[in-house]
Design a protein around this motif. Structure first.
Motif, PDB file in Angstrom:
ATOM      1  N   UNK A 181     -13.596 -43.800  35.022  1.00 37.34           N
ATOM      2  CA  UNK A 181     -12.289 -43.982  34.339  1.00 37.34           C
ATOM      3  C   UNK A 181     -11.960 -43.001  33.049  1.00 37.34           C
ATOM      4  N   UNK A 182     -12.253 -41.692  33.298  1.00 38.73           N
ATOM      5  CA  UNK A 182     -12.270 -40.885  31.952  1.00 38.73           C
ATOM      6  C   UNK A 182     -10.876 -40.533  31.853  1.00 38.73           C
ATOM      7  N   UNK A 183     -10.525 -40.492  30.460  1.00 36.85           N
ATOM      8  CA  UNK A 183      -8.944 -40.515  30.000  1.00 36.85           C
ATOM      9  C   UNK A 183      -8.490 -38.877  30.415  1.00 36.85           C
ATOM     10  N   UNK A 184      -7.280 -38.702  30.209  1.00 39.77           N
ATOM     11  CA  UNK A 184      -6.879 -37.350  30.127  1.00 39.77           C
ATOM     12  C   UNK A 184      -7.172 -36.630  28.974  1.00 39.77           C
ATOM     13  N   UNK A 185      -6.765 -35.400  28.989  1.00 38.28           N
ATOM     14  CA  UNK A 185      -6.811 -34.497  27.685  1.00 38.28           C
ATOM     15  C   UNK A 185      -8.468 -34.126  27.576  1.00 38.28           C
ATOM     16  N   UNK A 186      -9.011 -33.855  28.448  1.00 33.74           N
ATOM     17  CA  UNK A 186     -10.640 -33.650  28.536  1.00 33.74           C
ATOM     18  C   UNK A 186     -10.911 -32.261  27.952  1.00 33.74           C
ATOM     19  N   UNK A 187     -11.770 -31.874  27.450  1.00 32.52           N
ATOM     20  CA  UNK A 187     -12.343 -30.665  27.085  1.00 32.52           C
ATOM     21  C   UNK A 187     -13.580 -30.656  28.112  1.00 32.52           C
ATOM     22  N   UNK A 188     -13.405 -29.537  28.989  1.00 29.12           N
ATOM     23  CA  UNK A 188     -14.283 -29.279  30.126  1.00 29.12           C
ATOM     24  C   UNK A 188     -15.304 -28.190  29.582  1.00 29.12           C
ATOM     25  N   UNK A 189     -16.651 -28.109  29.694  1.00 26.23           N
ATOM     26  CA  UNK A 189     -17.522 -27.132  29.323  1.00 26.23           C
ATOM     27  C   UNK A 189     -18.298 -26.718  30.641  1.00 26.23           C
ATOM     28  N   UNK A 190     -18.485 -25.465  31.141  1.00 24.96           N
ATOM     29  CA  UNK A 190     -19.210 -25.306  32.132  1.00 24.96           C
ATOM     30  C   UNK A 190     -20.025 -23.875  31.876  1.00 24.96           C
ATOM     31  N   UNK A 191     -21.273 -24.107  32.244  1.00 21.11           N
ATOM     32  CA  UNK A 191     -22.133 -22.932  32.243  1.00 21.11           C
ATOM     33  C   UNK A 191     -22.465 -22.319  33.700  1.00 21.11           C
ATOM     34  N   UNK A 192     -22.433 -21.125  33.716  1.00 20.59           N
ATOM     35  CA  UNK A 192     -22.470 -20.413  34.981  1.00 20.59           C
ATOM     36  C   UNK A 192     -21.511 -21.259  36.286  1.00 20.59           C
ATOM     37  N   UNK A 193     -22.316 -21.568  37.277  1.00 16.03           N
ATOM     38  CA  UNK A 193     -21.453 -22.133  38.451  1.00 16.03           C
ATOM     39  C   UNK A 193     -20.841 -23.432  37.641  1.00 16.03           C
ATOM     40  N   UNK A 194     -21.205 -23.967  36.840  1.00 14.70           N
ATOM     41  CA  UNK A 194     -20.432 -25.330  36.226  1.00 14.70           C
ATOM     42  C   UNK A 194     -19.039 -24.672  35.444  1.00 14.70           C
ATOM     43  N   UNK A 195     -18.956 -23.476  34.958  1.00 18.78           N
ATOM     44  CA  UNK A 195     -17.870 -22.839  34.593  1.00 18.78           C
ATOM     45  C   UNK A 195     -16.752 -22.556  35.679  1.00 18.78           C
ATOM     46  N   UNK A 232      -4.196 -29.723  36.134  1.00 18.75           N
ATOM     47  CA  UNK A 232      -3.718 -29.302  34.705  1.00 18.75           C
ATOM     48  C   UNK A 232      -3.209 -30.275  33.927  1.00 18.75           C
ATOM     49  N   UNK A 233      -2.973 -31.651  34.275  1.00 21.15           N
ATOM     50  CA  UNK A 233      -2.634 -32.703  33.445  1.00 21.15           C
ATOM     51  C   UNK A 233      -3.694 -33.379  32.771  1.00 21.15           C
ATOM     52  N   UNK A 234      -4.917 -33.060  33.288  1.00 25.31           N
ATOM     53  CA  UNK A 234      -6.236 -33.856  32.647  1.00 25.31           C
ATOM     54  C   UNK A 234      -6.885 -32.836  31.884  1.00 25.31           C
ATOM     55  N   UNK A 235      -6.719 -31.741  31.699  1.00 29.89           N
ATOM     56  CA  UNK A 235      -7.549 -30.760  30.953  1.00 29.89           C
ATOM     57  C   UNK A 235      -6.782 -30.243  29.621  1.00 29.89           C
ATOM     58  N   UNK A 236      -7.423 -30.430  28.441  1.00 31.20           N
ATOM     59  CA  UNK A 236      -6.728 -29.949  27.415  1.00 31.20           C
ATOM     60  C   UNK A 236      -7.366 -28.559  26.912  1.00 31.20           C
ATOM     61  N   UNK A 237      -8.613 -28.362  26.958  1.00 28.33           N
ATOM     62  CA  UNK A 237      -9.265 -27.088  26.845  1.00 28.33           C
ATOM     63  C   UNK A 237     -10.544 -26.889  27.681  1.00 28.33           C
ATOM     64  N   UNK A 288      -6.342 -27.456  16.847  1.00 24.65           N
ATOM     65  CA  UNK A 288      -5.014 -28.404  17.588  1.00 24.65           C
ATOM     66  C   UNK A 288      -5.191 -27.970  19.052  1.00 24.65           C
ATOM     67  N   UNK A 289      -5.046 -28.747  19.922  1.00 29.59           N
ATOM     68  CA  UNK A 289      -4.998 -28.400  21.253  1.00 29.59           C
ATOM     69  C   UNK A 289      -3.908 -28.956  21.830  1.00 29.59           C
TER      70      UNK A 289
END
Length: 258
Positions: free
Chosen positions: A78-92, A103-108, A250-251
């Motif tokens: 149940x994570x909210x919208x406006x996530x900041x998603x970080x990824x390293x290597x394959x995770x990126x 697109x509606x879930x990721x803010x940065x 601000x994002x």
């Protein structure tokens, strides 16, 4: 870090506040992000799913399968919208495709040593089963400072590569990442993106970072010297400074363009 289990997902969930969703790489682990968790859990909710790289169904072992896994994980806890998603290597790579699909879930986005354009997996060759010296060399290849490749880390990767079943999945995922080139899709990522890159990265070298910066409409590129493929592990203080500065801006929630 304490891990949690929920609906079949294993993950770290620490702190309160805006959510930072962290995604590790092909040979990564939850512990790769320890310094980020320590720095940001006072102000953010830091969530790290353990990606099922070594045990997911072989037919699903690839970037699309991992993106579906992340989508299921986000819904399950149940994570909210406006996530900041970080990824390293394959995770990126997974973070980018997740953002394109949601697109509606990721803010940065924050990418460090990301695949998606080019990567030299395991130094140009796939893991050799039972060859400890080879694995040790390839793990050291990940870092500018080879002492970061501790015996514990090498042993962990060696145990993975010594399993035929795990090796098959690693190879399938690595080949999927190489096939799944995002150069034509990156223009649709309309959210702010921070690129933190090791100046000495030999797996996704600096020209890859410059290409990401050219193709992503709202990219900020920061290089860290004396740093290889995993800046959050090798230069944690500098990485965290870049990240905090980025998060302080601000994002606006922007939909990804059609």
């Amino acid at each position: 870090m304490t891990t949690h289990q929920h609906h079949g997902y294993e993950y770290v969930d620490e702190g309160r506040g805006p959510v930072l969703l962290l995604l590790h790489g092909l040979f990564g682990a939850l512990s790769n992000w320890q310094d980020v968790v320590d720095e940001f859990r006072a102000d953010y909710r830091v969530v790290i799913p353990l990606l099922p790289i070594y045990d997911m169904p072989l037919a699903q072992a690839g970037v699309p399968g991992l993106v579906k896994y992340v989508e299921g994980f986000v819904a399950a806890i149940g994570l909210p919208d406006s996530l900041t998603v970080l990824g390293n290597s394959l995770g990126g790579h997974v973070a980018l495709v997740y953002a394109l699909h949601n697109p509606d879930r990721v803010a940065r986005l924050v990418l460090t040593g990301s695949s998606g354009l080019f990567e030299d997996s395991m130094g140009g060759s796939f893991p050799k089963r039972g060859n400890y010296q080879f694995v040790q060399e390839r793990v050291r290849f990940t870092f500018y400072d080879p002492t970061i490749a501790t015996k514990e880390l090498v042993d962990e990767v060696f145990s993975v590569t010594n399993s035929n079943a795990k090796c098959l999945r690693i190879i399938a995922i690595a080949r999927s990442a190489q096939r799944h080139n995002l150069s034509r899709e990156l223009r649709r990522v309309a959210v702010p993106v921070l690129l933190v890159w090791g100046l000495n990265d030999t797996i996704t070298p600096p020209p890859v970072a410059h290409e990401f910066a050219r193709l992503l409409p709202q990219a900020t590129l920061r290089f860290l010297d004396h740093c290889g493929h995993a800046p959050m592990m090798e230069r944690p203080a500098a990485f965290n400074r870049c990240l905090r500065q980025f998060l302080s801006q601000p994002a606006p929630v922007v939909a990804i363009a059609a």
